[in-house]
Motif scaffolding. Structure first.
Motif, PDB file in Angstrom:
ATOM      1  N   SER B   2       0.836  -1.196   0.000  1.00  0.00           N
ATOM      2  CA  SER B   2       0.000   0.000   0.000  1.00  0.00           C
ATOM      3  C   SER B   2       0.878   1.256   0.000  1.00  0.00           C
ATOM      4  O   SER B   2       0.382   2.366   0.077  1.00  0.00           O
ATOM      5  CB  SER B   2      -0.874   0.024   1.249  1.00  0.00           C
ATOM      6  OG  SER B   2      -0.047   0.041   2.411  1.00  0.00           O
ATOM      7  N   GLU B   3       2.159   1.038  -0.122  1.00  0.00           N
ATOM      8  CA  GLU B   3       3.098   2.165  -0.047  1.00  0.00           C
ATOM      9  C   GLU B   3       3.103   3.028  -1.303  1.00  0.00           C
ATOM     10  O   GLU B   3       3.400   4.197  -1.259  1.00  0.00           O
ATOM     11  CB  GLU B   3       4.529   1.637   0.176  1.00  0.00           C
ATOM     12  CG  GLU B   3       4.642   0.661   1.330  1.00  0.00           C
ATOM     13  CD  GLU B   3       4.169   1.254   2.636  1.00  0.00           C
ATOM     14  OE1 GLU B   3       4.793   2.229   3.083  1.00  0.00           O
ATOM     15  OE2 GLU B   3       3.189   0.770   3.223  1.00  0.00           O
ATOM     16  N   LYS B   4       2.735   2.414  -2.426  1.00  0.00           N
ATOM     17  CA  LYS B   4       2.904   3.140  -3.677  1.00  0.00           C
ATOM     18  C   LYS B   4       1.759   4.112  -3.977  1.00  0.00           C
ATOM     19  O   LYS B   4       1.772   4.794  -4.981  1.00  0.00           O
ATOM     20  CB  LYS B   4       3.058   2.138  -4.828  1.00  0.00           C
ATOM     21  CG  LYS B   4       1.766   1.419  -5.192  1.00  0.00           C
ATOM     22  CD  LYS B   4       1.970   0.460  -6.343  1.00  0.00           C
ATOM     23  CE  LYS B   4       2.446   1.144  -7.602  1.00  0.00           C
ATOM     24  NZ  LYS B   4       2.456   0.202  -8.733  1.00  0.00           N
ATOM     25  N   ASN B   5       0.802   4.152  -3.119  1.00  0.00           N
ATOM     26  CA  ASN B   5      -0.375   4.954  -3.414  1.00  0.00           C
ATOM     27  C   ASN B   5      -0.244   6.428  -3.048  1.00  0.00           C
ATOM     28  O   ASN B   5       0.518   6.802  -2.174  1.00  0.00           O
ATOM     29  CB  ASN B   5      -1.583   4.402  -2.664  1.00  0.00           C
ATOM     30  CG  ASN B   5      -2.453   3.596  -3.632  1.00  0.00           C
ATOM     31  OD1 ASN B   5      -2.198   3.617  -4.833  1.00  0.00           O
ATOM     32  ND2 ASN B   5      -3.437   2.898  -3.116  1.00  0.00           N
ATOM     33  N   ALA B   6      -0.998   7.234  -3.752  1.00  0.00           N
ATOM     34  CA  ALA B   6      -1.170   8.641  -3.414  1.00  0.00           C
ATOM     35  C   ALA B   6       0.155   9.383  -3.273  1.00  0.00           C
ATOM     36  O   ALA B   6       1.182   8.964  -3.784  1.00  0.00           O
ATOM     37  CB  ALA B   6      -1.983   8.764  -2.130  1.00  0.00           C
ATOM     38  N   SER B   7       0.120  10.463  -2.575  1.00  0.00           N
ATOM     39  CA  SER B   7       1.331  11.270  -2.400  1.00  0.00           C
ATOM     40  C   SER B   7       2.099  10.756  -1.199  1.00  0.00           C
ATOM     41  O   SER B   7       1.510  10.362  -0.200  1.00  0.00           O
ATOM     42  CB  SER B   7       0.949  12.728  -2.209  1.00  0.00           C
ATOM     43  OG  SER B   7      -0.067  12.841  -1.229  1.00  0.00           O
ATOM     44  N   PRO B   8       3.420  10.752  -1.316  1.00  0.00           N
ATOM     45  CA  PRO B   8       4.269  10.232  -0.230  1.00  0.00           C
ATOM     46  C   PRO B   8       4.321  11.208   0.934  1.00  0.00           C
ATOM     47  O   PRO B   8       5.275  11.196   1.698  1.00  0.00           O
ATOM     48  CB  PRO B   8       5.632  10.082  -0.911  1.00  0.00           C
ATOM     49  CG  PRO B   8       5.600  11.000  -2.102  1.00  0.00           C
ATOM     50  CD  PRO B   8       4.190  11.232  -2.460  1.00  0.00           C
ATOM     51  N   ALA B   9       3.328  12.042   1.029  1.00  0.00           N
ATOM     52  CA  ALA B   9       3.204  12.974   2.153  1.00  0.00           C
ATOM     53  C   ALA B   9       4.311  14.026   2.158  1.00  0.00           C
ATOM     54  O   ALA B   9       4.331  14.912   2.991  1.00  0.00           O
ATOM     55  CB  ALA B   9       3.212  12.239   3.491  1.00  0.00           C
ATOM     56  N   ALA B  10       5.242  13.919   1.250  1.00  0.00           N
ATOM     57  CA  ALA B  10       6.335  14.888   1.152  1.00  0.00           C
ATOM     58  C   ALA B  10       7.180  14.894   2.420  1.00  0.00           C
ATOM     59  O   ALA B  10       6.847  14.248   3.404  1.00  0.00           O
ATOM     60  CB  ALA B  10       5.783  16.281   0.881  1.00  0.00           C
ATOM     61  N   GLY B  11       8.232  15.619   2.372  1.00  0.00           N
ATOM     62  CA  GLY B  11       9.078  15.709   3.558  1.00  0.00           C
ATOM     63  C   GLY B  11      10.148  14.648   3.604  1.00  0.00           C
ATOM     64  O   GLY B  11      11.230  14.874   4.113  1.00  0.00           O
ATOM     65  N   GLY B  12       9.810  13.464   3.030  1.00  0.00           N
ATOM     66  CA  GLY B  12      10.784  12.392   3.012  1.00  0.00           C
ATOM     67  C   GLY B  12      11.946  12.739   2.096  1.00  0.00           C
ATOM     68  O   GLY B  12      11.993  13.833   1.536  1.00  0.00           O
ATOM     69  N   PRO B  13      12.839  11.797   1.985  1.00  0.00           N
ATOM     70  CA  PRO B  13      13.973  12.007   1.094  1.00  0.00           C
ATOM     71  C   PRO B  13      13.521  11.865  -0.353  1.00  0.00           C
ATOM     72  O   PRO B  13      12.371  11.509  -0.608  1.00  0.00           O
ATOM     73  CB  PRO B  13      14.931  10.894   1.481  1.00  0.00           C
ATOM     74  CG  PRO B  13      14.038   9.805   1.980  1.00  0.00           C
ATOM     75  CD  PRO B  13      12.863  10.483   2.611  1.00  0.00           C
TER      76      PRO B  13
END
Lengths: 215, 215
Positions: B2-13
DNA sequence: CAATTAGTGAACGTCAACGTTTAGTATTGT
DNA sequence: ACAATACTAAACGTTGACGTTCACTAATTG
């Protein structure tokens, strides 16, 4: 170099063309059209549904655009007939308009119409300008017939109309109505016959209030 | 899973998503749409026109239907805005309606509208029922805003209206008018601004005659 | 620097439909 | 019988678009 065109005038030797097959193709096309599946249907499927070889289909209609045009042409013809039938005599002007409006609105507010319209849209996408030829058969005839009715009423001084054409267009627009938009967006169900009559009557009411004699 | 969905919430690397590219895609899509070429355009062409890799396009919109939906959604939003802008104050009721009607009719009687409508038709062909979600953003809002104007006028007894909703639909239908049909069939040219104003005024005239106070 | 995510360009596999061809059968006139 | 035309079924070649994969580059965090 020009022999292969059109009908061989018949009478010559060889197996005669079976016109019933042409009809079968158009019937199958209509069935698909009213099921909303014509645009997506392949030529193989259409030929199949018609119980006809694909080669025959191509011989008759050239290509899918040709078939599309033929089908709309047929629909246009049946619309002209329908409109003429709708324009029948009645004791009063109101009754006459009611006849006209009910027949027309029943068509405009049907699934049938939506699919014809969708086909016209598709046709225009492939051949811009091709739709123009169908204006007269459809809306043009509608307007003419209604203008005749309204013109007669104006002559009898039942209505006070400056511009007959504009008035006819107004009434047609009211009959088409916002309900057509709702249907286009699947935002409502098809109208029942009572609703339909109420709709038509309301439009006539509005029209009469706007165009009654002695304003 | 389920990790590939939507926006990665930003902020990550990692490289951040370039929202400008999303806009570029939508812009290119709009351009094609208003040129009437969207339906025929391949995803490669759209990506090309947007100056974006096809992979990016798919990452953002999933597939062509997704892109189509997004574009109509955007168009719906700008329509809502347009309608709100059209509903602005004016010294008299007639002026207020004129503002509203001119803005609306200018849209309904434009090539732009025809192409939006064609896209809606295509969308409905692929996903019946998908169009319903756009009713509120478009025609629904129009009707609501017009109902507010007419309701206020009725309260002031400037107009005699039984059923506000029906009255609003009548006026909308008159504004849409037969001219929209003519345009749909390529049976006339686009209206000039004088013609447009005349058209809108005529509709208001008819409406007022039908709904004036003290009939 | 390492890890991680976005983005590119090109190639790829797949598929569906178009419209055509081929070989053979059916139906007609002369 | 024979020539001519309609028709069929099936196979064929082609095209065009979809959506994916791959190898690689770009930008950002820690």
């Amino acid at each position: 170099m020009s022999e292969k065109n059109a009908s061989p005038a018949a009478g010559g030797p060889g197996r005669p063309t079976d016109e019933a097959k042409t009809e079968a193709i158009l019937d199958a096309g209509r069935a698909l059209m009213f099921a909303g599946r014509f645009a997506n249907a392949s030529m193989d499927q259409i030929a199949d549904a018609a119980g006809v070889s694909k080669v025959t289909l191509y011989k008759r209609f050239g290509d899918k655009t040709g078939l599309t045009e033929a089908m709309i042409r047929g629909q246009a013809a049946s619309m002209t007939a329908m409109i003429h039938a709708a324009n029948r005599d009645a004791p009063t002007l109101r009754d006459q308009l009611r006849n006209f409006g009910v027949t027309l609105s029943a068509f405009l507010l049907s699934e049938r119409f939506y699919h014809v319209d969708a086909m016209l849209t598709a046709l225009r996408r492939d051949q811009p300008g091709a739709t123009r030829r169908f204006f007269e058969a459809g809306p043009g005839t509608m307007r003419s017939e209604l203008m005749a009715i309204l013109g007669a009423a104006a002559d009898r001084e039942e209505l006070a109309i400056d511009d007959i054409k504009l008035a006819a267009e107004d009434l047609l627009s009211l009959w088409r109505g916002f309900k057509e938009v709702e249907l286009r967006f699947s935002a409502r169900e098809t109208l029942g016959s009572e609703e339909l009559e109420a709709h038509v009557d309301h439009a006539i009411d509005v029209f009469f209030r706007a165009y009654r004699a002695q304003g």
